[in-house]
Motif scaffolding. Sequence first.
Motif, PDB file in Angstrom:
ATOM      1  N   LEU A   8       4.229   3.948 -12.537  1.00 56.75           N
ATOM      2  CA  LEU A   8       4.154   5.203 -11.816  1.00 56.75           C
ATOM      3  C   LEU A   8       5.463   5.399 -11.066  1.00 56.75           C
ATOM      4  O   LEU A   8       6.029   4.445 -10.539  1.00 56.75           O
ATOM      5  CB  LEU A   8       2.984   5.179 -10.835  1.00 56.75           C
ATOM      6  N   ASP A   9       5.943   6.630 -11.002  1.00 57.00           N
ATOM      7  CA  ASP A   9       7.227   6.898 -10.358  1.00 57.00           C
ATOM      8  C   ASP A   9       7.036   7.392  -8.934  1.00 57.00           C
ATOM      9  O   ASP A   9       6.223   8.288  -8.673  1.00 57.00           O
ATOM     10  CB  ASP A   9       8.009   7.942 -11.161  1.00 57.00           C
ATOM     11  N   ILE A  10       7.797   6.805  -8.004  1.00 54.84           N
ATOM     12  CA  ILE A  10       7.846   7.277  -6.622  1.00 54.84           C
ATOM     13  C   ILE A  10       9.299   7.247  -6.159  1.00 54.84           C
ATOM     14  O   ILE A  10      10.136   6.558  -6.755  1.00 54.84           O
ATOM     15  CB  ILE A  10       6.985   6.413  -5.675  1.00 54.84           C
ATOM     16  N   ASP A  11       9.580   7.970  -5.087  1.00 52.73           N
ATOM     17  CA  ASP A  11      10.934   7.937  -4.535  1.00 52.73           C
ATOM     18  C   ASP A  11      11.160   6.674  -3.709  1.00 52.73           C
ATOM     19  O   ASP A  11      12.146   5.972  -3.889  1.00 52.73           O
ATOM     20  CB  ASP A  11      11.179   9.177  -3.656  1.00 52.73           C
ATOM     21  N   THR A  12      10.217   6.395  -2.799  1.00 54.52           N
ATOM     22  CA  THR A  12      10.432   5.297  -1.851  1.00 54.52           C
ATOM     23  C   THR A  12       9.193   4.425  -1.721  1.00 54.52           C
ATOM     24  O   THR A  12       8.089   4.927  -1.466  1.00 54.52           O
ATOM     25  CB  THR A  12      10.821   5.837  -0.465  1.00 54.52           C
ATOM     26  N   LEU A  13       9.388   3.131  -1.863  1.00 54.50           N
ATOM     27  CA  LEU A  13       8.349   2.133  -1.636  1.00 54.50           C
ATOM     28  C   LEU A  13       8.613   1.482  -0.290  1.00 54.50           C
ATOM     29  O   LEU A  13       9.717   0.970  -0.048  1.00 54.50           O
ATOM     30  CB  LEU A  13       8.370   1.077  -2.741  1.00 54.50           C
ATOM     31  N   VAL A  14       7.617   1.511   0.583  1.00 55.32           N
ATOM     32  CA  VAL A  14       7.723   0.841   1.879  1.00 55.32           C
ATOM     33  C   VAL A  14       6.746  -0.322   1.889  1.00 55.32           C
ATOM     34  O   VAL A  14       5.545  -0.138   1.678  1.00 55.32           O
ATOM     35  CB  VAL A  14       7.414   1.804   3.045  1.00 55.32           C
ATOM     36  N   ILE A  15       7.266  -1.521   2.136  1.00 56.16           N
ATOM     37  CA  ILE A  15       6.430  -2.723   2.138  1.00 56.16           C
ATOM     38  C   ILE A  15       6.178  -3.149   3.575  1.00 56.16           C
ATOM     39  O   ILE A  15       7.070  -3.635   4.263  1.00 56.16           O
ATOM     40  CB  ILE A  15       7.098  -3.866   1.350  1.00 56.16           C
ATOM     41  N   GLY A  16       4.945  -2.944   4.028  1.00 56.79           N
ATOM     42  CA  GLY A  16       4.577  -3.232   5.406  1.00 56.79           C
ATOM     43  C   GLY A  16       4.195  -1.958   6.127  1.00 56.79           C
ATOM     44  O   GLY A  16       4.870  -0.928   5.987  1.00 56.79           O
ATOM     45  N   ALA A  17       3.120  -2.004   6.916  1.00 56.50           N
ATOM     46  CA  ALA A  17       2.651  -0.817   7.639  1.00 56.50           C
ATOM     47  C   ALA A  17       2.588  -1.072   9.139  1.00 56.50           C
ATOM     48  O   ALA A  17       1.745  -0.516   9.843  1.00 56.50           O
ATOM     49  CB  ALA A  17       1.287  -0.379   7.112  1.00 56.50           C
ATOM     50  N   GLY A  18       3.479  -1.933   9.641  1.00 56.92           N
ATOM     51  CA  GLY A  18       3.583  -2.142  11.078  1.00 56.92           C
ATOM     52  C   GLY A  18       4.403  -1.033  11.711  1.00 56.92           C
ATOM     53  O   GLY A  18       4.682  -0.008  11.074  1.00 56.92           O
ATOM     54  N   PRO A  19       4.829  -1.192  12.971  1.00 59.86           N
ATOM     55  CA  PRO A  19       5.613  -0.150  13.645  1.00 59.86           C
ATOM     56  C   PRO A  19       6.861   0.259  12.875  1.00 59.86           C
ATOM     57  O   PRO A  19       7.265   1.423  12.911  1.00 59.86           O
ATOM     58  CB  PRO A  19       5.980  -0.799  14.981  1.00 59.86           C
ATOM     59  N   GLY A  20       7.502  -0.698  12.180  1.00 58.32           N
ATOM     60  CA  GLY A  20       8.653  -0.363  11.357  1.00 58.32           C
ATOM     61  C   GLY A  20       8.247   0.311  10.066  1.00 58.32           C
ATOM     62  O   GLY A  20       8.778   1.360   9.694  1.00 58.32           O
ATOM     63  N   GLY A  21       7.289  -0.271   9.365  1.00 55.85           N
ATOM     64  CA  GLY A  21       6.885   0.233   8.059  1.00 55.85           C
ATOM     65  C   GLY A  21       6.298   1.625   8.098  1.00 55.85           C
ATOM     66  O   GLY A  21       6.710   2.507   7.341  1.00 55.85           O
TER      67      GLY A  21
END
Length: 471
Positions: A8-21
């Motif tokens: 599946l195509d996405i622009d941006t993958l963010v790994i982590g959903a803490g304050p930074g993620g």
Amino acid sequence: MVVGDASLDIDTLVIGAGPGGYAAAIRAAQLGQSVLCVDRQYVGGVCLNVGCIPSKALISAAHQYESIAHAADMGIEAGEPKVHWDKVQEFKNGVVKKLTGGVGQLLKGNKVQFFSGEVMFINENEARVFNDQEAPRYRFKNCIIATGSRPIELKAFPYGGRIISSTEALSLPELPKSMIVIGGGYIGVELGQMYSKFGTQVTVIEGSDTILPGFDTDMSRLVTKKLKDKNVEIHTNAMAKSAEQTDKDVTLTYEVNGEQKTVTADYLLVTVGRRPNTDGELGLDLINIKMNERGYIEVDDQCRTNIPHIYAIGDIIAGPALAHKATYEAKVAAEALAGMPSKIDYKSIPLVVFADPECASVGYSEKEAKEKGYNVKIGRFPFNINGRALSLNATDGFVKIISDADTGLILGTQIAGAEASNMIAELGLAIEMGATMEDLALTIHGHPTLGEIVMEAAEVGLGHPIHTIVK
């Protein structure tokens, strides 16, 4: 569920959903990116779930309990306060639930996809995300790694039973009668002091010659006095050696000045720092992300790794493990991948310890400013002659402003005292805006407020204070 192995195509993958993620995911989405955010545990990360937020909820509860116990100082008969630990935990959990739920809504409102599970890199542009139900494969143009950190576990004190990390310390099934804390840094001091206010007998074992190493000595001295006032035992220059536990308690053996001693308590809390989450099955080695010997990812001033379209932020890169640092870096990274010229600049990042009294610092310390070659001028003013501090019965503390005598520019500030965590923001802005000692002195502060102490400290630095005599 993805059928087959098509990506599946996405622009941006963010790994982590803490304050930074989550901040990176939201900012990237605001800039027009299609974003997938993945976390293996929970939205909000360590900070919201088992870190800064629940700890501050417990610290606030402990402060309220102590305030009631001392209400007689203000002529109020409150009776003997009681702690219902299960209700305290309910309060803490309610705060956490409200905030994590809010983050989930923010992600949804910004059209960020969220996946609860693990990530494993396949190559520099593809990753598998998986849990027990599914394992889709994504092709991404950009990636922001924000996997955070975890408490360091010492071989001599493995977590389990009566030996706990800061995570378990926030959710103990009962209020302990006694606790040993290995590590007198900000986590150990915050949690140790919180429990001591609730009546727990606390013993702190610190390897250096003072608690809160790295902070202003006057700050650590004030906090030390407060801890000792609550009968907290502090052993500095002490090295923890071994521990033996039963189903009811734990005994620590430690060494001070060559002499071995023991202490027994209900729990042994180990707070000796945090380790970056860059190991495990993420597969950073497979794509040759450059890391140093301590496991921190190396980045440039836009949080970009050695792979140009992959960024890293928060506890997994150099610098203090602070939630607000991660959030700041998140916005820089998201804007950088969108082609904006954003860069990191840490000169006005605050450090805060929610001890009693609170301690906060921003910019250079006096020692650091002198080492940088500045002609240093100091302005210092105490809490104990401020009207608002007196009316709050919170007179311990000071504001110390460090400036360049040649230009007047504010170089740094240390604040110890009530509301230091809020007061430091004004000084951070002063440094960010290039303000001078005169600018602070000429800024009209409301009366009576704790903020006036900042103005008064600046006036001391200029040599013409109203409410104290300069000798």
